[in-house]
Design a protein around this motif. Structure first.
Motif, PDB file in Angstrom:
ATOM      1  N   LEU A 123      16.475 -56.561  -5.283  1.00 44.91           N
ATOM      2  CA  LEU A 123      16.691 -56.356  -3.848  1.00 44.91           C
ATOM      3  C   LEU A 123      18.086 -55.808  -3.611  1.00 44.91           C
ATOM      4  N   ASP A 124      18.170 -54.494  -3.645  1.00 41.85           N
ATOM      5  CA  ASP A 124      19.464 -53.848  -3.457  1.00 41.85           C
ATOM      6  C   ASP A 124      19.804 -53.805  -1.962  1.00 41.85           C
ATOM      7  N   GLY A 125      21.101 -53.945  -1.670  1.00 44.04           N
ATOM      8  CA  GLY A 125      21.533 -53.905  -0.264  1.00 44.04           C
ATOM      9  C   GLY A 125      21.298 -55.225   0.422  1.00 44.04           C
ATOM     10  N   SER A 126      21.331 -56.313  -0.387  1.00 41.82           N
ATOM     11  CA  SER A 126      20.904 -57.602   0.155  1.00 41.82           C
ATOM     12  C   SER A 126      21.831 -58.143   1.242  1.00 41.82           C
ATOM     13  N   SER A 127      23.061 -57.619   1.327  1.00 43.88           N
ATOM     14  CA  SER A 127      23.921 -58.095   2.424  1.00 43.88           C
ATOM     15  C   SER A 127      23.371 -57.634   3.775  1.00 43.88           C
ATOM     16  N   ASN A 128      22.354 -56.750   3.735  1.00 43.80           N
ATOM     17  CA  ASN A 128      21.743 -56.253   4.975  1.00 43.80           C
ATOM     18  C   ASN A 128      20.532 -57.060   5.428  1.00 43.80           C
ATOM     19  N   VAL A 215      29.854 -42.711   2.650  1.00 47.98           N
ATOM     20  CA  VAL A 215      30.843 -43.456   1.873  1.00 47.98           C
ATOM     21  C   VAL A 215      31.387 -44.552   2.784  1.00 47.98           C
ATOM     22  N   ASN A 216      31.853 -45.637   2.187  1.00 48.65           N
ATOM     23  CA  ASN A 216      32.470 -46.687   3.000  1.00 48.65           C
ATOM     24  C   ASN A 216      33.914 -46.282   3.286  1.00 48.65           C
ATOM     25  N   GLN A 217      34.091 -45.607   4.431  1.00 46.68           N
ATOM     26  CA  GLN A 217      35.397 -45.048   4.759  1.00 46.68           C
ATOM     27  C   GLN A 217      36.411 -46.138   5.131  1.00 46.68           C
ATOM     28  N   GLY A 218      35.896 -47.356   5.323  1.00 50.72           N
ATOM     29  CA  GLY A 218      36.790 -48.487   5.586  1.00 50.72           C
ATOM     30  C   GLY A 218      37.715 -48.765   4.406  1.00 50.72           C
ATOM     31  N   TYR A 219      37.363 -48.236   3.247  1.00 51.07           N
ATOM     32  CA  TYR A 219      38.173 -48.492   2.047  1.00 51.07           C
ATOM     33  C   TYR A 219      39.136 -47.341   1.739  1.00 51.07           C
ATOM     34  N   GLU A 220      39.298 -46.424   2.691  1.00 54.12           N
ATOM     35  CA  GLU A 220      40.074 -45.205   2.425  1.00 54.12           C
ATOM     36  C   GLU A 220      41.458 -45.503   1.841  1.00 54.12           C
ATOM     37  N   ARG A 247      27.087 -40.805   7.631  1.00 53.80           N
ATOM     38  CA  ARG A 247      26.133 -41.912   7.802  1.00 53.80           C
ATOM     39  C   ARG A 247      26.329 -42.862   6.625  1.00 53.80           C
ATOM     40  N   TYR A 248      26.512 -44.133   6.910  1.00 53.41           N
ATOM     41  CA  TYR A 248      26.640 -45.120   5.831  1.00 53.41           C
ATOM     42  C   TYR A 248      26.013 -46.427   6.281  1.00 53.41           C
ATOM     43  N   VAL A 249      24.900 -46.781   5.629  1.00 56.46           N
ATOM     44  CA  VAL A 249      24.214 -48.031   5.953  1.00 56.46           C
ATOM     45  C   VAL A 249      24.832 -49.184   5.150  1.00 56.46           C
ATOM     46  N   GLY A 250      25.300 -48.864   3.930  1.00 54.86           N
ATOM     47  CA  GLY A 250      25.797 -49.924   3.060  1.00 54.86           C
ATOM     48  C   GLY A 250      24.666 -50.558   2.280  1.00 54.86           C
ATOM     49  N   SER A 251      23.575 -49.811   2.179  1.00 59.71           N
ATOM     50  CA  SER A 251      22.445 -50.228   1.352  1.00 59.71           C
ATOM     51  C   SER A 251      22.131 -48.980   0.535  1.00 59.71           C
ATOM     52  N   LEU A 252      22.401 -49.048  -0.755  1.00 58.67           N
ATOM     53  CA  LEU A 252      22.342 -47.834  -1.578  1.00 58.67           C
ATOM     54  C   LEU A 252      21.003 -47.110  -1.452  1.00 58.67           C
ATOM     55  N   VAL A 253      19.915 -47.875  -1.519  1.00 57.29           N
ATOM     56  CA  VAL A 253      18.593 -47.246  -1.437  1.00 57.29           C
ATOM     57  C   VAL A 253      18.433 -46.530  -0.090  1.00 57.29           C
ATOM     58  N   TYR A 267      28.703 -41.435  -2.030  1.00 59.54           N
ATOM     59  CA  TYR A 267      29.624 -41.795  -3.115  1.00 59.54           C
ATOM     60  C   TYR A 267      30.206 -43.176  -2.911  1.00 59.54           C
ATOM     61  N   TYR A 268      30.334 -43.865  -4.047  1.00 53.51           N
ATOM     62  CA  TYR A 268      31.046 -45.134  -4.108  1.00 53.51           C
ATOM     63  C   TYR A 268      32.036 -44.955  -5.244  1.00 53.51           C
ATOM     64  N   PRO A 269      33.251 -44.510  -4.899  1.00 49.63           N
ATOM     65  CA  PRO A 269      34.195 -44.128  -5.957  1.00 49.63           C
ATOM     66  C   PRO A 269      34.899 -45.330  -6.576  1.00 49.63           C
ATOM     67  N   GLY A 280      34.720 -49.357  -9.202  1.00 46.53           N
ATOM     68  CA  GLY A 280      33.899 -49.459  -7.998  1.00 46.53           C
ATOM     69  C   GLY A 280      32.907 -50.600  -8.136  1.00 46.53           C
ATOM     70  N   LYS A 281      31.864 -50.547  -7.330  1.00 50.61           N
ATOM     71  CA  LYS A 281      30.992 -51.720  -7.221  1.00 50.61           C
ATOM     72  C   LYS A 281      29.629 -51.550  -7.882  1.00 50.61           C
ATOM     73  N   LEU A 282      29.159 -50.323  -8.000  1.00 48.41           N
ATOM     74  CA  LEU A 282      27.752 -50.113  -8.373  1.00 48.41           C
ATOM     75  C   LEU A 282      27.519 -50.230  -9.879  1.00 48.41           C
ATOM     76  N   ARG A 283      26.322 -50.615 -10.236  1.00 48.04           N
ATOM     77  CA  ARG A 283      25.981 -50.832 -11.655  1.00 48.04           C
ATOM     78  C   ARG A 283      25.350 -49.587 -12.235  1.00 48.04           C
ATOM     79  N   LEU A 284      25.800 -49.264 -13.445  1.00 54.91           N
ATOM     80  CA  LEU A 284      25.283 -48.075 -14.125  1.00 54.91           C
ATOM     81  C   LEU A 284      23.795 -48.195 -14.409  1.00 54.91           C
ATOM     82  N   TYR A 286      21.352 -50.487 -13.407  1.00 54.18           N
ATOM     83  CA  TYR A 286      20.355 -50.886 -12.393  1.00 54.18           C
ATOM     84  C   TYR A 286      20.329 -49.965 -11.184  1.00 54.18           C
ATOM     85  N   GLU A 287      21.441 -49.268 -10.920  1.00 54.67           N
ATOM     86  CA  GLU A 287      21.530 -48.487  -9.683  1.00 54.67           C
ATOM     87  C   GLU A 287      21.797 -47.003  -9.961  1.00 54.67           C
ATOM     88  N   ALA A 288      22.899 -46.727 -10.665  1.00 55.58           N
ATOM     89  CA  ALA A 288      23.330 -45.324 -10.801  1.00 55.58           C
ATOM     90  C   ALA A 288      22.361 -44.490 -11.643  1.00 55.58           C
TER      91      ALA A 288
HETATM   92  P1  FDP Z   1      24.819 -55.114  -1.392  1.00 56.11           P
HETATM   93  O1  FDP Z   1      26.150 -55.628  -1.806  1.00 56.11           O
HETATM   94  O2  FDP Z   1      24.475 -55.420   0.047  1.00 56.11           O
HETATM   95  O3  FDP Z   1      23.692 -55.538  -2.321  1.00 56.11           O
HETATM   96  O4  FDP Z   1      25.351 -52.653  -4.914  1.00 56.11           O
HETATM   97  C1  FDP Z   1      25.045 -53.374  -3.824  1.00 56.11           C
HETATM   98  C2  FDP Z   1      25.312 -52.715  -2.492  1.00 56.11           C
HETATM   99  O5  FDP Z   1      24.843 -53.507  -1.469  1.00 56.11           O
HETATM  100  C3  FDP Z   1      24.684 -51.320  -2.342  1.00 56.11           C
HETATM  101  O6  FDP Z   1      23.341 -51.341  -1.987  1.00 56.11           O
HETATM  102  C4  FDP Z   1      25.556 -50.683  -1.282  1.00 56.11           C
HETATM  103  O7  FDP Z   1      25.570 -49.274  -1.332  1.00 56.11           O
HETATM  104  C5  FDP Z   1      26.913 -51.260  -1.563  1.00 56.11           C
HETATM  105  O8  FDP Z   1      26.700 -52.479  -2.282  1.00 56.11           O
HETATM  106  C6  FDP Z   1      27.681 -51.548  -0.305  1.00 56.11           C
HETATM  107  O9  FDP Z   1      28.948 -51.970  -0.632  1.00 56.11           O
HETATM  108  P2  FDP Z   1      30.126 -52.049   0.466  1.00 56.11           P
HETATM  109  O10 FDP Z   1      29.769 -53.177   1.381  1.00 56.11           O
HETATM  110  O11 FDP Z   1      31.349 -52.346  -0.353  1.00 56.11           O
HETATM  111  O12 FDP Z   1      30.222 -50.721   1.152  1.00 56.11           O
END
Ligand code: FDP
Length: 342
Positions: A123-128, A215-220, A247-253, A267-269, A280-284, A286-288
């Motif tokens: 479940l990617d983007g679970s903070s959403n 991109v999450n521009q909050g991290y500029e 546009r940035y939802v913060g859910s990679l999918v 991009y998530y640099p 950065g945050k993303l996993r090679l 499972y995600e990238a």
């Molecule tokens: P989440 O933490 O909600 O699971 O890799 C997880 C991920 O979401 C991606 O889906 C999303 O693109 C990224 O993290 C969002 O991270 P930021 O909150 O740091 O922008």
């Protein structure tokens, strides 16, 4: 005039599509076909629970933390368990690995092992989850490297260029499954009445004219000079170029899917926000890598800023990587900016 026969002819279920793809490989045993079908089934199960999450009170934290140190939501756990249980007994897999588990997940001894390896982010983007914004499941399928018996870590640590198939299921206004077996990218929308994924987006390609940057521009303030300049370029601030919309939802999918259909770059640099996560945050794995595979099949490209994501040999299961993915020319521009300004 409404012609029901014509209407029915146009309906292609995911099962029929996968089976027809299988016919183009005379040596195919049907194992991959069934595996993809089972993933679709797991997706339907997760979608059903995601839609009822608020109602059945499975939404919320389990007050537990996963291997990344992130809070595990109940729906994450359910999605993880669903994919595991739908695939542990089929004899198609040698081993699995999930973003939610620290180590590889063996196939129980009582079941036979098979020739494929499944990696997934349940479940990617679970903070959403709590905000009704899109979330998704990402999957990668490799052929095993080990000869037989239980699969190994080495089976799971393969570069993306070895992928046999990859895809994602997005849970949003509708549920969609998008996958590729290396013959283009195809998207299926779940018809909730029928309970079937129907082909709605055959042969998806990135539109030539991109619309968005994400991109999450909050991290500029944590970015390198190269990332700052690349972003200014996308905003049309360097020279007299036109700007892209942001546009940035913060859910990679969700972000990837939108850009795949509309054209653009996500991009998530690498940044200096968290010294423990310099890449950065993303996993090679499972995600990238799976999204890079989909992107290439759709005419796009994915890079870590210097090299093709698909060429990177993972060293560990939960390795992080910077990710730039989308229209090829935009990702190559990012590489140029990073080369020039760091
Ligand atoms: P989440 O933490 O909600 O699971 O890799 C997880 C991920 O979401 C991606 O889906 C999303 O693109 C990224 O993290 C969002 O991270 P930021 O909150 O740091 O922008």
């Amino acid at each position: 005039m409404y012609d029901p026969a014509l209407q029915l002819k146009r309906i292609i279920t995911i099962e029929r599509h996968i089976l027809e793809e299988q016919k183009t490989y005379p040596e195919a045993t049907g194992s991959l076909t069934s595996l993809l079908y089972d993933l679709g089934l797991a997706g339907k199960f997760i979608a059903n629970n995601a839609a009822r999450a608020g109602l059945v009170e499975i939404l919320g934290s389990t007050e537990d933390y996963n291997v990344q140190g992130e809070e595990v939501m109940k729906l994450d756990r359910l999605a993880n368990e669903t994919i595991y249980r739908f695939n542990d007994h089929t004899g198609r897999l040698a081993v699995m690995a999930s973003e939610e588990s620290a180590d590889i997940i063996p196939i129980p001894e009582k079941y036979p092992t098979g020739k494929y390896v499944l990696l997934f982010d349940p479940l990617d983007g679970s903070s959403n989850i709590a905000y009704n914004t899109p979330i998704g499941t990402i999957f990668s399928i490799y052929r095993r490297i080990s000869a037989d018996g239980p699969g190994t870590l080495e089976d799971c640590l393969q570069p993306g260029c070895n992928l046999v198939a990859a895809g994602y299921i997005i849970y949003s206004t509708s549920t969609m499954m998008v996958y590729s077996t290396g013959r283009g990218v195809h998207g299926f929308t779940l018809d909730p009445g029928l309970g079937e994924f129907l082909l709605t987006h055959p042969n998806i390609c990135f539109p030539v004219k991109p619309k968005y940057y994400s991109v999450n521009q909050g991290y500029e303030k944590y970015w390198s000079e190269g990332i700052k300049r690349f972003t200014s370029h996308l905003q049309g601030l360097e020279g007299d170029e036109k700007s892209l919309s942001m546009r940035y939802v913060g859910s990679l999918v969700g972000d990837f899917h939108r850009n795949l259909l509309s054209g653009g770059v996500f991009y998530y640099p690498a940044d200096s926000k968290d010294p423990k996560k310099p890449a950065g945050k993303l996993r090679l794995t499972y995600e990238a890598a799976p999204l890079a595979f989909i992107a290439e099949q759709a005419g796009g490209y994915a890079s870590d800023g210097a090299r093709n994501i698909l060429d990177i040999q993972p060293e560990s299961l939960h390795q992080r990587t910077p990710l730039f993915v989308g229209n090829r020319e935009l990702v190559e521009e990012a590489e140029n900016y990073l080369r020039q300004y760091g």
